[in-house]
Design a protein around this motif. Structure first.
Motif, PDB file in Angstrom:
ATOM      1  N   LEU A 143       0.859  -1.181   0.000  1.00 11.05           N
ATOM      2  CA  LEU A 143       0.000   0.000   0.000  1.00 11.05           C
ATOM      3  C   LEU A 143       0.892   1.227   0.000  1.00 11.05           C
ATOM      4  O   LEU A 143       1.903   1.263   0.700  1.00 11.05           O
ATOM      5  CB  LEU A 143      -0.904  -0.028   1.239  1.00 11.05           C
ATOM      6  N   LEU A 144       0.534   2.213  -0.817  1.00  6.34           N
ATOM      7  CA  LEU A 144       1.266   3.479  -0.837  1.00  6.34           C
ATOM      8  C   LEU A 144       0.249   4.570  -1.151  1.00  6.34           C
ATOM      9  O   LEU A 144      -0.097   4.816  -2.306  1.00  6.34           O
ATOM     10  CB  LEU A 144       2.379   3.439  -1.883  1.00  6.34           C
ATOM     11  N   GLU A 145      -0.267   5.191  -0.094  1.00  4.82           N
ATOM     12  CA  GLU A 145      -1.405   6.101  -0.208  1.00  4.82           C
ATOM     13  C   GLU A 145      -1.035   7.501   0.267  1.00  4.82           C
ATOM     14  O   GLU A 145      -0.238   7.666   1.197  1.00  4.82           O
ATOM     15  CB  GLU A 145      -2.572   5.586   0.646  1.00  4.82           C
ATOM     16  N   LEU A 146      -1.647   8.485  -0.360  1.00  2.50           N
ATOM     17  CA  LEU A 146      -1.356   9.875  -0.034  1.00  2.50           C
ATOM     18  C   LEU A 146      -2.640  10.627   0.283  1.00  2.50           C
ATOM     19  O   LEU A 146      -3.646  10.449  -0.400  1.00  2.50           O
ATOM     20  CB  LEU A 146      -0.630  10.539  -1.204  1.00  2.50           C
ATOM     21  N   MET A 147      -2.582  11.461   1.315  1.00  5.38           N
ATOM     22  CA  MET A 147      -3.682  12.371   1.637  1.00  5.38           C
ATOM     23  C   MET A 147      -3.130  13.779   1.755  1.00  5.38           C
ATOM     24  O   MET A 147      -2.122  13.987   2.443  1.00  5.38           O
ATOM     25  CB  MET A 147      -4.358  11.974   2.954  1.00  5.38           C
ATOM     26  N   ASP A 148      -3.773  14.736   1.096  1.00  3.70           N
ATOM     27  CA  ASP A 148      -3.301  16.112   1.215  1.00  3.70           C
ATOM     28  C   ASP A 148      -3.835  16.749   2.498  1.00  3.70           C
ATOM     29  O   ASP A 148      -4.592  16.139   3.263  1.00  3.70           O
ATOM     30  CB  ASP A 148      -3.666  16.919  -0.028  1.00  3.70           C
ATOM     31  N   ARG A 149      -3.420  17.985   2.725  1.00  5.78           N
ATOM     32  CA  ARG A 149      -3.758  18.682   3.969  1.00  5.78           C
ATOM     33  C   ARG A 149      -5.266  18.774   4.177  1.00  5.78           C
ATOM     34  O   ARG A 149      -5.768  18.547   5.291  1.00  5.78           O
ATOM     35  CB  ARG A 149      -3.141  20.085   3.942  1.00  5.78           C
ATOM     36  N   THR A 150      -6.004  19.102   3.125  1.00 15.33           N
ATOM     37  CA  THR A 150      -7.460  19.216   3.235  1.00 15.33           C
ATOM     38  C   THR A 150      -8.081  17.906   3.680  1.00 15.33           C
ATOM     39  O   THR A 150      -8.981  17.866   4.524  1.00 15.33           O
ATOM     40  CB  THR A 150      -8.055  19.649   1.879  1.00 15.33           C
ATOM     41  N   THR A 151      -7.596  16.808   3.116  1.00 11.49           N
ATOM     42  CA  THR A 151      -8.134  15.489   3.455  1.00 11.49           C
ATOM     43  C   THR A 151      -7.807  15.110   4.892  1.00 11.49           C
ATOM     44  O   THR A 151      -8.653  14.576   5.624  1.00 11.49           O
ATOM     45  CB  THR A 151      -7.587  14.432   2.487  1.00 11.49           C
ATOM     46  N   VAL A 152      -6.580  15.373   5.315  1.00  9.93           N
ATOM     47  CA  VAL A 152      -6.175  15.069   6.697  1.00  9.93           C
ATOM     48  C   VAL A 152      -7.068  15.815   7.686  1.00  9.93           C
ATOM     49  O   VAL A 152      -7.565  15.245   8.669  1.00  9.93           O
ATOM     50  CB  VAL A 152      -4.692  15.421   6.915  1.00  9.93           C
ATOM     51  N   HIS A 153      -7.293  17.099   7.444  1.00 12.59           N
ATOM     52  CA  HIS A 153      -8.151  17.881   8.330  1.00 12.59           C
ATOM     53  C   HIS A 153      -9.575  17.335   8.335  1.00 12.59           C
ATOM     54  O   HIS A 153     -10.231  17.299   9.386  1.00 12.59           O
ATOM     55  CB  HIS A 153      -8.150  19.345   7.894  1.00 12.59           C
ATOM     56  N   ALA A 154     -10.066  16.926   7.169  1.00 10.91           N
ATOM     57  CA  ALA A 154     -11.424  16.399   7.087  1.00 10.91           C
ATOM     58  C   ALA A 154     -11.565  15.105   7.880  1.00 10.91           C
ATOM     59  O   ALA A 154     -12.554  14.892   8.581  1.00 10.91           O
ATOM     60  CB  ALA A 154     -11.805  16.173   5.625  1.00 10.91           C
ATOM     61  N   ASN A 183      -9.767  14.135  10.443  1.00 12.34           N
ATOM     62  CA  ASN A 183      -9.745  14.463  11.867  1.00 12.34           C
ATOM     63  C   ASN A 183     -11.084  15.034  12.332  1.00 12.34           C
ATOM     64  O   ASN A 183     -11.565  14.718  13.428  1.00 12.34           O
ATOM     65  CB  ASN A 183      -8.630  15.467  12.157  1.00 12.34           C
ATOM     66  N   ALA A 184     -11.676  15.890  11.509  1.00 11.24           N
ATOM     67  CA  ALA A 184     -12.952  16.500  11.893  1.00 11.24           C
ATOM     68  C   ALA A 184     -14.045  15.467  12.015  1.00 11.24           C
ATOM     69  O   ALA A 184     -14.907  15.550  12.900  1.00 11.24           O
ATOM     70  CB  ALA A 184     -13.340  17.561  10.870  1.00 11.24           C
ATOM     71  N   LEU A 185     -14.024  14.462  11.132  1.00 13.75           N
ATOM     72  CA  LEU A 185     -15.091  13.459  11.151  1.00 13.75           C
ATOM     73  C   LEU A 185     -14.843  12.374  12.188  1.00 13.75           C
ATOM     74  O   LEU A 185     -15.760  11.981  12.915  1.00 13.75           O
ATOM     75  CB  LEU A 185     -15.227  12.817   9.767  1.00 13.75           C
ATOM     76  N   ALA A 186     -13.605  11.883  12.252  1.00 15.17           N
ATOM     77  CA  ALA A 186     -13.332  10.684  13.039  1.00 15.17           C
ATOM     78  C   ALA A 186     -12.460  10.918  14.265  1.00 15.17           C
ATOM     79  O   ALA A 186     -12.215   9.979  15.025  1.00 15.17           O
ATOM     80  CB  ALA A 186     -12.673   9.627  12.149  1.00 15.17           C
ATOM     81  N   ARG A 187     -11.988  12.163  14.461  1.00 13.18           N
ATOM     82  CA  ARG A 187     -11.161  12.487  15.635  1.00 13.18           C
ATOM     83  C   ARG A 187      -9.980  11.512  15.755  1.00 13.18           C
ATOM     84  O   ARG A 187      -9.706  10.956  16.813  1.00 13.18           O
ATOM     85  CB  ARG A 187     -11.999  12.421  16.923  1.00 13.18           C
ATOM     86  N   MET A 188      -9.250  11.328  14.654  1.00 15.00           N
ATOM     87  CA  MET A 188      -8.165  10.348  14.642  1.00 15.00           C
ATOM     88  C   MET A 188      -6.825  10.916  15.070  1.00 15.00           C
ATOM     89  O   MET A 188      -5.853  10.179  15.200  1.00 15.00           O
ATOM     90  CB  MET A 188      -8.047   9.717  13.251  1.00 15.00           C
ATOM     91  N   GLY A 189      -6.725  12.219  15.220  1.00 14.20           N
ATOM     92  CA  GLY A 189      -5.481  12.804  15.689  1.00 14.20           C
ATOM     93  C   GLY A 189      -4.353  12.768  14.694  1.00 14.20           C
ATOM     94  O   GLY A 189      -3.175  12.716  15.082  1.00 14.20           O
ATOM     95  N   LEU A 190      -4.688  12.811  13.402  1.00 10.47           N
ATOM     96  CA  LEU A 190      -3.637  12.876  12.392  1.00 10.47           C
ATOM     97  C   LEU A 190      -2.939  14.238  12.465  1.00 10.47           C
ATOM     98  O   LEU A 190      -3.538  15.224  12.907  1.00 10.47           O
ATOM     99  CB  LEU A 190      -4.237  12.671  11.001  1.00 10.47           C
ATOM    100  N   PRO A 191      -1.700  14.331  12.018  1.00  8.16           N
ATOM    101  CA  PRO A 191      -0.928  15.585  12.159  1.00  8.16           C
ATOM    102  C   PRO A 191      -1.462  16.683  11.225  1.00  8.16           C
ATOM    103  O   PRO A 191      -1.287  16.611  10.008  1.00  8.16           O
ATOM    104  CB  PRO A 191       0.491  15.172  11.767  1.00  8.16           C
ATOM    105  N   GLU A 192      -2.085  17.692  11.779  1.00  7.26           N
ATOM    106  CA  GLU A 192      -2.730  18.709  10.963  1.00  7.26           C
ATOM    107  C   GLU A 192      -1.760  19.752  10.408  1.00  7.26           C
ATOM    108  O   GLU A 192      -2.129  20.534   9.520  1.00  7.26           O
ATOM    109  CB  GLU A 192      -3.840  19.398  11.760  1.00  7.26           C
ATOM    110  N   ALA A 193      -0.538  19.776  10.879  1.00 10.81           N
ATOM    111  CA  ALA A 193       0.426  20.749  10.355  1.00 10.81           C
ATOM    112  C   ALA A 193       1.017  20.298   9.025  1.00 10.81           C
ATOM    113  O   ALA A 193       1.637  21.092   8.317  1.00 10.81           O
ATOM    114  CB  ALA A 193       1.545  20.974  11.369  1.00 10.81           C
TER     115      ALA A 193
END
Length: 463
Positions: free
Chosen positions: A256-267, A269-279
């Protein structure tokens, strides 16, 4: 005209009931209306005359014979999780929902195959073969809902494509009911076979426009070790894409080699409260499912650091790995939660052009003043830009539609394709012609004419 339509509807129902139990027929307009669309935005849909839920091959054959006799269009459907309008009803059609044909008929550990009906849910099959020490790799994000028949119809991919490939590589043979009701068997159960034209591959990705898949022979693999995941944070999408290229050039084979951009990471976290790095501007997930996974992840970590990663964090155990994978699977619903509607693009480019694709998408978002999040199967160059907008805002809706087309045009200009795994359906019909060109379209239509001379199978899709 109303009298003619009413008479045709009555004849259709009477003819269908000659070979179907009454419970297989849905005619209440409020019920049939719920089968009119899949999950795509901006795709025209009509009003079905009837919805049929067959349970046997013979019942499907009866439906197609009836449709041919009365010249009624037929729209095959699975779970309707598609994202291109490929399962949308047309006016006066028979919606042929195959979700009741959901039996796993055989799992062979010696031949490493599964024989299934089209309504089997992807995750159900995956768990069933796992109990026998086997593995069915194709795993679309909607794997808990989507069906094998739908996966075959759109040639679905998933998170594990980078190592294991897409649905087409696992379909060995098919039973297909043709437009006139005849049953065609394609392919084989054997590990090898090159007898005649490869009709099996022709049906995979045909979106129900050539025939109705009623059974599939699927290749399986031995179950690999549980995969371990690494997360790498990057200061730019370009740096993350540089790391992806470095991983592939180094000869590593991540599962697996997957990418999420900043907008996706923030989304997410907002939905699932997963604590991904928002910076972070981009989060890259890499996984390996080999006995030497820790060593492979360490090699990826070095390459990510060399590409400019600001942090590289390997999962400490299986639980952390599953949490990171769940974050990626949550990307679509998380972005959908940001605005009332979304348009999900599916542009695949050569891996070497991935950075240009993502930077170009970001430029389109800025120029159109839109929220566009991108998640990608980075290992195979398949990007999913998700345009978020409010359909009640006419100007924003116009800008969303224009950006969608601009993203596809960008992909083509980079040597890519308008769809890597979601299919053409209604949404991308005009773009298919641009990608294939006039000669290509002529040959496509000739194939359609050979299998469906009356044009009753999923009309209005593809072209």
């Amino acid at each position: 005209m109303d009298d003619v339509l009413s008479d045709l509807s009555a004849r259709l129902r009477a003819s269908l009931l000659e070979g179907l139990p009454a419970e297989a027929l849905l005619t209440d307009p409020q019920v049939t209306a719920s089968y009119a669309t899949d999950m795509a935005s901006f795709c025209a849909a009509g009003t079905p005359a009837v919805v049929v839920l067959p349970r046997t091959v013979e019942q499907v054959q009866h439906v197609m014979r009836t449709a041919t006799a009365l010249r009624i269009p037929v729209v095959p459907q699975g779970a309707r999780t598609g994202l291109s309008g490929g399962a949308n009803a047309s006016d006066g059609c028979i919606v042929l929902s195959l979700v009741k044909m959901d039996r796993i008929l055989e799992i062979s550990t010696v031949d490493r195959i599964a024989v299934v009906e089209p309504g089997v849910v992807n995750a159900v099959l995956s768990r069933a073969v796992a109990e026998r020490g086997l593995y069915y790799p194709p795993d679309p994000s909607s794997w808990e809902q989507c069906t094998i028949g739908g996966n075959i119809g759109t040639a679905s991919g998933g998170l594990c494509c980078v190592k294991y490939g897409v649905t087409a590589e696992y379909v060995l043979g098919l039973d297909v009911v043709l437009a006139d009701g005849r049953l065609l068997r394609t392919g084989r159960r054997t590990a090898k076979g090159v007898a005649g034209y490869d009709l099996t591959r022709l049906f995979v990705g045909s979106e129900g426009s050539l025939g109705i898949v009623v059974q599939a022979v699927l290749a399986l693999k031995p179950a690999p070790p549980r995969q371990l995941v690494l997360a790498a944070e990057f200061p730019s999408v370009a740096a993350a894409c540089e790391a992806v290229c470095a991983v592939m050039e180094a000869g590593l084979t991540p599962s697996l080699l997957e990418l999420m951009d900043r907008t996706t990471v923030h989304a997410v976290n907002a939905l699932a409260r997963m604590g991904l790095p928002e910076a972070t501007e981009a989060l890259l997930l890499a996984a390996f499912d080999t006995p030497h996974a820790p060593e492979d992840l360490a090699a990826v970590a070095e390459l990510c650091t060399a590409a400019g990663a600001t942090a590289v964090v390997p999962a400490e155990d299986q639980a952390e790995s599953e949490l990171l994978l769940q974050a990626r699977r949550t990307a679509f619903p998380a972005l959908e939660a940001l605005r009332p509607a979304t348009m999900i693009d599916d542009v695949c480019v050569p891996r070497s052009r991935l950075g240009e694709m993502l930077d170009g998408t970001a430029a389109i978002a800025r120029a159109r003043n839109l929220l566009i999040g991108v998640c990608a199967h980075a290992g195979d160059g398949n990007t999913h830009p998700i345009v978020c907008f409010d359909p009640a805002d006419e100007d924003e809706t116009r800008r969303a539609r224009e950006s969608f087309g601009e993203i596809m045009a960008l992909g083509l200009s980079l040597g890519g394709t308008i769809t890597g795994e979601h299919g053409v359906g209604v949404l991308k019909k005009e773009w298919l012609a641009r990608e294939l060109g006039p000669v290509g379209m002529e040959m496509q239509r000739a194939v359609k004419q050979a299998f469906d001379p009356l044009g009753i199978l999923n009309p209005g899709k593809l072209f």
